[in-house]
Design a protein around this motif. Structure first.
Motif, PDB file in Angstrom:
ATOM      1  N   GLU A 109       7.795   2.491  13.883  1.00 28.69           N
ATOM      2  CA  GLU A 109       8.308   1.779  12.698  1.00 28.69           C
ATOM      3  C   GLU A 109       7.440   0.571  12.399  1.00 28.69           C
ATOM      4  OE1 GLU A 109      12.534   1.526  11.254  1.00 28.69           O
ATOM      5  OE2 GLU A 109      12.712   1.371  13.430  1.00 28.69           O
ATOM      6  N   LEU A 110       7.248   0.317  11.110  1.00 24.48           N
ATOM      7  CA  LEU A 110       6.426  -0.816  10.701  1.00 24.48           C
ATOM      8  C   LEU A 110       7.313  -2.058  10.570  1.00 24.48           C
ATOM      9  CD1 LEU A 110       3.562  -1.566   9.853  1.00 24.48           C
ATOM     10  CD2 LEU A 110       4.122  -0.847   7.525  1.00 24.48           C
ATOM     11  N   TYR A 111       6.932  -3.114  11.289  1.00 22.77           N
ATOM     12  CA  TYR A 111       7.665  -4.379  11.225  1.00 22.77           C
ATOM     13  C   TYR A 111       6.881  -5.405  10.421  1.00 22.77           C
ATOM     14  CZ  TYR A 111      11.184  -3.344  14.789  1.00 22.77           C
ATOM     15  OH  TYR A 111      12.248  -2.825  15.473  1.00 22.77           O
TER      16      TYR A 111
ATOM     17  N   VAL B 187      10.711  -2.071   7.545  1.00 23.29           N
ATOM     18  CA  VAL B 187      10.707  -1.767   6.112  1.00 23.29           C
ATOM     19  C   VAL B 187      12.086  -1.240   5.702  1.00 23.29           C
ATOM     20  CG1 VAL B 187       9.652  -0.340   4.315  1.00 23.29           C
ATOM     21  CG2 VAL B 187       8.231  -1.259   6.162  1.00 23.29           C
ATOM     22  N   ASP B 188      12.647  -0.352   6.537  1.00 22.60           N
ATOM     23  CA  ASP B 188      13.975   0.218   6.225  1.00 22.60           C
ATOM     24  C   ASP B 188      15.033  -0.869   6.101  1.00 22.60           C
ATOM     25  OD1 ASP B 188      13.254   2.781   6.050  1.00 22.60           O
ATOM     26  OD2 ASP B 188      13.914   3.383   8.051  1.00 22.60           O
ATOM     27  N   ALA B 189      15.062  -1.766   7.089  1.00 22.77           N
ATOM     28  CA  ALA B 189      16.089  -2.815   7.095  1.00 22.77           C
ATOM     29  C   ALA B 189      15.908  -3.744   5.889  1.00 22.77           C
ATOM     30  CB  ALA B 189      16.019  -3.613   8.394  1.00 22.77           C
ATOM     31  N   LEU B 190      14.663  -4.039   5.564  1.00 25.45           N
ATOM     32  CA  LEU B 190      14.423  -4.914   4.406  1.00 25.45           C
ATOM     33  C   LEU B 190      14.867  -4.226   3.112  1.00 25.45           C
ATOM     34  CD1 LEU B 190      13.370  -7.489   3.143  1.00 25.45           C
ATOM     35  CD2 LEU B 190      11.065  -6.558   3.216  1.00 25.45           C
TER      36      LEU B 190
ATOM     37  N   PRO C 151       1.493 -12.295   0.460  1.00 25.33           N
ATOM     38  CA  PRO C 151       1.710 -10.924   0.936  1.00 25.33           C
ATOM     39  C   PRO C 151       0.445 -10.256   1.458  1.00 25.33           C
ATOM     40  CG  PRO C 151       2.697 -11.217  -1.239  1.00 25.33           C
ATOM     41  CD  PRO C 151       1.952 -12.489  -0.927  1.00 25.33           C
ATOM     42  N   VAL C 152      -0.732 -10.738   1.056  1.00 20.94           N
ATOM     43  CA  VAL C 152      -1.965 -10.093   1.533  1.00 20.94           C
ATOM     44  C   VAL C 152      -2.136 -10.248   3.039  1.00 20.94           C
ATOM     45  CG1 VAL C 152      -3.142 -10.431  -0.685  1.00 20.94           C
ATOM     46  CG2 VAL C 152      -3.539 -12.073   1.168  1.00 20.94           C
ATOM     47  N   PHE C 153      -1.503 -11.288   3.604  1.00 18.83           N
ATOM     48  CA  PHE C 153      -1.664 -11.546   5.042  1.00 18.83           C
ATOM     49  C   PHE C 153      -1.030 -10.436   5.883  1.00 18.83           C
ATOM     50  CE2 PHE C 153      -1.476 -13.830   9.051  1.00 18.83           C
ATOM     51  CZ  PHE C 153      -2.632 -14.575   9.010  1.00 18.83           C
ATOM     52  N   GLN C 154       0.042  -9.837   5.384  1.00 20.95           N
ATOM     53  CA  GLN C 154       0.674  -8.680   6.053  1.00 20.95           C
ATOM     54  C   GLN C 154       0.602  -7.507   5.072  1.00 20.95           C
ATOM     55  OE1 GLN C 154       4.379  -9.337   8.363  1.00 20.95           O
ATOM     56  NE2 GLN C 154       4.431 -11.313   7.355  1.00 20.95           N
ATOM     57  N   HIS C 155      -0.610  -7.135   4.724  1.00 22.16           N
ATOM     58  CA  HIS C 155      -0.751  -6.208   3.592  1.00 22.16           C
ATOM     59  C   HIS C 155      -0.199  -4.818   3.876  1.00 22.16           C
ATOM     60  CE1 HIS C 155      -4.420  -4.569   5.472  1.00 22.16           C
ATOM     61  NE2 HIS C 155      -4.685  -5.815   5.800  1.00 22.16           N
ATOM     62  N   GLU C 156      -0.251  -4.363   5.142  1.00 21.95           N
ATOM     63  CA  GLU C 156       0.281  -3.010   5.425  1.00 21.95           C
ATOM     64  C   GLU C 156       1.782  -2.984   5.197  1.00 21.95           C
ATOM     65  OE1 GLU C 156      -0.792  -1.587   9.270  1.00 21.95           O
ATOM     66  OE2 GLU C 156      -2.923  -1.789   8.863  1.00 21.95           O
ATOM     67  N   PHE C 157       2.453  -4.012   5.692  1.00 20.07           N
ATOM     68  CA  PHE C 157       3.902  -4.117   5.524  1.00 20.07           C
ATOM     69  C   PHE C 157       4.245  -4.287   4.038  1.00 20.07           C
ATOM     70  CE2 PHE C 157       7.751  -6.839   5.383  1.00 20.07           C
ATOM     71  CZ  PHE C 157       8.651  -5.977   5.999  1.00 20.07           C
ATOM     72  N   ALA C 158       3.509  -5.179   3.367  1.00 19.56           N
ATOM     73  CA  ALA C 158       3.774  -5.433   1.939  1.00 19.56           C
ATOM     74  C   ALA C 158       3.599  -4.153   1.129  1.00 19.56           C
ATOM     75  CB  ALA C 158       2.824  -6.528   1.423  1.00 19.56           C
ATOM     76  N   LEU C 159       2.538  -3.399   1.441  1.00 12.20           N
ATOM     77  CA  LEU C 159       2.290  -2.164   0.696  1.00 12.20           C
ATOM     78  C   LEU C 159       3.420  -1.153   0.921  1.00 12.20           C
ATOM     79  CD1 LEU C 159       0.307  -0.656  -1.130  1.00 12.20           C
ATOM     80  CD2 LEU C 159      -0.861   0.168   0.920  1.00 12.20           C
ATOM     81  N   ALA C 160       3.885  -1.069   2.153  1.00 10.88           N
ATOM     82  CA  ALA C 160       4.981  -0.128   2.454  1.00 10.88           C
ATOM     83  C   ALA C 160       6.243  -0.518   1.678  1.00 10.88           C
ATOM     84  CB  ALA C 160       5.246  -0.113   3.957  1.00 10.88           C
ATOM     85  N   VAL C 161       6.526  -1.832   1.591  1.00 10.72           N
ATOM     86  CA  VAL C 161       7.728  -2.285   0.868  1.00 10.72           C
ATOM     87  C   VAL C 161       7.583  -2.005  -0.634  1.00 10.72           C
ATOM     88  CG1 VAL C 161       9.155  -4.294   0.273  1.00 10.72           C
ATOM     89  CG2 VAL C 161       8.267  -4.045   2.600  1.00 10.72           C
ATOM     90  N   LEU C 162       6.395  -2.243  -1.167  1.00 12.71           N
ATOM     91  CA  LEU C 162       6.179  -1.981  -2.602  1.00 12.71           C
ATOM     92  C   LEU C 162       6.334  -0.487  -2.910  1.00 12.71           C
ATOM     93  CD1 LEU C 162       3.085  -4.321  -3.197  1.00 12.71           C
ATOM     94  CD2 LEU C 162       5.394  -4.687  -4.093  1.00 12.71           C
TER      95      LEU C 162
END
Ligand code: SF4
Ligand code: SF4
Length: 300
Positions: A6-8, A113-116, A141-152
Motif C-alpha cells: 500500500e502507498l502511504y 491512499v484508500d484511507a485518504l 505535492p511534488v515532494f510526495q509526487h507518487e502519493f499525490a499522483l495516486a490520489v489525483l
C-alpha cells in the motif's frame, strides 16, 4: 499470490469546505514536504516530511499534564512554560492528547491512499452541488509526487474535479504527470529574478519558469499567485517583471491568470511554536493603498 504494497503519504491537515483553493467548495489536503524553504513560509510545519510538534505559549496554562504524559521525558518546566528537547521526542503524540488547552499539535501523520479517499469522499455531495472537488496543497505535492499522483488518479476515477497548488520546482516528467491528472493548477510565483529567488527560497527559478511555460503549452487551466513579501517582491520592478513574463512569454492575459496575495502575518508565530525563533520574521502587511498600487501595476 504477490502482495501489492500500500502507498502511504504524509499529510498534516485536511480542510473541508475550502472556498479559496479552486472552483466551488473543496476539500484541501495538505501534504508534508517542500523542495523550497521560503523565509516567509505560511506553513513552516509543512517543510519537513517528518511530523513536527508545535507548542503555543499563548494557549498554555502551565498545568504540566503534558510533562506527566511524555514517556521520553522530553518535556520540562521552564518557569510557567514548557521546554522541549526535540532530540528526545519520539513524536508519539501523548502530550497532544493530554493537553486540556489544545496548546500542542502534532503536524503530520501517515495515511494510505484508500484511507485518504474515504475522508475526501465524505464531502462528495457538497462537491456535486458546488462544482468543487479536491485540492492537493502543502508543503508542495511534488515532494510526495507518487502519493499525490495516486490520489489525483483515484479522485478522477470518482469523477471529482482535481486541483494542485505547487511552486513547480521538480523534474518536468514528474510535474507533467501531476498536471495531466489536475483540472486546475495554482502555480506560485515568488520572484522573477533568479538570484533573488534563490536568496528567498533556497532555489533558483529557471526550472520553475520553464515548467510554467510547459504547463501553459499543455493547455491547462493555470492560475498564478504571487505572495507579496515586504521588502522582497512588493515593488514596482518585481510586479512589472511578472506582468511581462505572463503577457509576453506565456501570452496569457494577467487579469484572468494572475493574483497578488497580501502578506499574511498570522504564520509568523508558527516559527516560535516550532522552536525556530531564529527564522521568525516580523514584517508588516501591505497597506490597502500599497496593495491597490501594486495591483494597478499588474492590471492597468
Ligand atoms: S510527542 Fe511524545 S515524546 Fe514527544 S514530547 Fe510529546 S509526549 Fe513526549
Ligand atoms: S498540558 Fe497543555 S496547557 Fe498543560 S502545560 Fe502542557 S502544553 Fe500547557
Amino acid at each position: 499470490m504477490k502482495q501489492i504494497k500500500e502507498l502511504y503519504g504524509e499529510i498534516f491537515n485536511i480542510q473541508r469546505y475550502s472556498t479559496h483553493d479552486g472552483p466551488g467548495i473543496r476539500t484541501t489536503v495538505f501534504l508534508k514536504g517542500c523542495p523550497l524553504k521560503c523565509f516567509w513560509c505560511q506553513n513552516p510545519e509543512s517543510q519537513s516530511i517528518r511530523p513536527e510538534l508545535l507548542y503555543s505559549k499563548k494557549l498554555c496554562i502551565g498545568c504540566g499534564k503534558c510533562i506527566d504524559a511524555c514517556p521520553q521525558k522530553a518535556l520540562s518546566r521552564d518557569r510557567v512554560y514548557i521546554e522541549m528537547n526535540r532530540e528526545l521526542c519520539s513524536r508519539c503524540g501523548n502530550c497532544v492528547r493530554s493537553c486540556p488547552q489544545k496548546a500542542r499539535t502534532l503536524a503530520g501523520r501517515s495515511i494510505t491512499v484508500d484511507a485518504l479517499m474515504k475522508e475526501v469522499l465524505k464531502d462528495v455531495y457538497t462537491y456535486e452541488n458546488s462544482g468543487g472537488g479536491v485540492t492537493l496543497s502543502g508543503g508542495d505535492p511534488v515532494f510526495q509526487h507518487e502519493f499525490a499522483l495516486a490520489v489525483l488518479k483515484r479522485s478522477h476515477e470518482e469523477l471529482l474535479h482535481t486541483a494542485i497548488e505547487t511552486a513547480g520546482y521538480v523534474r518536468w516528467d514528474v510535474l507533467r504527470g501531476l498536471a495531466e491528472e489536475s483540472d486546475y493548477i495554482f502555480f506560485d510565483m515568488k520572484c522573477m529574478d533568479s538570484q533573488k529567488h534563490k536568496a528567498g527560497t533556497g532555489v533558483p527559478n529557471e526550472l520553475i519558469l520553464e515548467n510554467a511555460a510547459r504547463i501553459v503549452k499543455m493547455g491547462k487551466d493555470i492560475h498564478f499567485r504571487m505572495p507579496l513579501i515586504p521588502g522582497f517582491n512588493d515593488d514596482e520592478k518585481s510586479i512589472t517583471a511578472l506582468k511581462q513574463y505572463v503577457e509576453d512569454v506565456l501570452e496569457l492575459p494577467v487579469k484572468q491568470h494572475v493574483e497578488l496575495l497580501k502578506y499574511n502575518k498570522l504564520a509568523e508565530d508558527k516559527f516560535g511554536q516550532l522552536d525556530r525563533l531564529d527564522e521568525q520574521k516580523s514584517m508588516e502587511t501591505q497597506s490597502d493603498e500599497k496593495f491597490e498600487y501594486l495591483k494597478s501595476l499588474l492590471y492597468d
